[in-house]
Design an enzyme around this catalytic site. Sequence first.
Site, mmCIF file in Angstrom:
data_model
loop_
_atom_site.group_PDB
_atom_site.id
_atom_site.type_symbol
_atom_site.label_atom_id
_atom_site.label_comp_id
_atom_site.label_asym_id
_atom_site.label_seq_id
_atom_site.Cartn_x
_atom_site.Cartn_y
_atom_site.Cartn_z
ATOM 1 N N ASP A 47 49.729 36.885 41.568
ATOM 2 C CA ASP A 47 48.463 37.074 42.282
ATOM 3 C C ASP A 47 48.230 35.921 43.240
ATOM 4 O O ASP A 47 48.412 34.753 42.879
ATOM 5 C CB ASP A 47 47.289 37.158 41.304
ATOM 6 N N TYR A 52 43.653 30.589 49.270
ATOM 7 C CA TYR A 52 44.320 29.516 48.550
ATOM 8 C C TYR A 52 45.106 28.624 49.520
ATOM 9 O O TYR A 52 46.231 28.909 49.905
ATOM 10 C CB TYR A 52 45.267 30.072 47.490
ATOM 11 N N LYS A 78 44.310 39.279 48.336
ATOM 12 C CA LYS A 78 42.880 39.543 48.478
ATOM 13 C C LYS A 78 42.479 39.660 49.939
ATOM 14 O O LYS A 78 43.173 39.169 50.827
ATOM 15 C CB LYS A 78 42.092 38.424 47.783
#
Length: 338
Positions: A47, A52, A78
């Site tokens: 994931d 990030y 995401k």
Amino acid sequence: MSIKDKLAGSVLGFGTAPLGNMFRDIPEAEAAATVRAAWEHGIRYFDTAPFYGAGLAEIRLGQALAEHKRDDYVISTKVGRIVLDEIVTGPQEFGEKGTVFEHGRKNKVINDYSADATLRSIDDSLKRMGTDRLDIVWVHDIAQDFYGDEWLARFEEARTGAFRVLTRLRDEGVIKAWGLGVNRVEPVELTMDLQEARPDGFLLAGRYTLLDHERALQRVMPTAAKLGMEIVVGGPYSSGILAGGANFEYQPASAEIIAKVARIKAAAGRHGVSIKAAALQFSLANPAVAAVIPGASKPERIAEDRQALSASIPADFWHELREQGLVAPNAPLPGDGR
């Protein structure tokens, strides 16, 4: 097909937030070795997110997985945050998450949950990771500032934008599933009630852990199980404090949290239990949970996670936690038959 089925039975995944230089500047070789260790220990679910390290985690993950066949692993990323070419000259500040990625790339990151931004975000992620497809897409962090007007506008933008786009992409077979990737329970509760855009499940970070799970037990977990919307548990170590760190909710832990962790550790010590094992196995004991995805930035942490998953924990340990009020009375526990 459930989220668990889409993960090919992988109950232990790898959360890549640390690969975005979360809290510290991680050398490239160390990041690559950590992903390699995850693969060698049988992990096939990864994931990640543009957020990030402003794309750094996606870049590093894509480079590390390039040597493997794409059909052999599952990726979730995401949408909701766009990484721009514009460079930030000051510190990277992200609201309630503070400067958690101050060591990441310096590209500016903005919130945008519209339909156009969702498609752009997916395209950008594919390019950063060098892959031809995504398996699962989570709508990221629409829960920030939950009680303010900004949250309401963000949720409405996502409902009419990202939710509808991801529903269409799933129905067309472009992605396998979608849901929310959040660290609050309220948006999960609202989204489960939607009729026009039905998610497949949720990535709930930090809200179904050994340290903090009461609110999720009230409605999220039983309703998700009833609707077949499984939960991926992120942040099972509660930002690190359950794994020897000092942070909770991305900030230095309060005295109250430190005291609660000390009580859990004391019970673990009395029963010869690894607190990491207790944390992972507690989250997975709930029937609504499809997988747990601890993060790691060092190869040896992966080995610890794998060992924790299969460690033997005596029933007396769980009974003591219940008696001390350290786990909710209705929380499913490993081996209790629920």
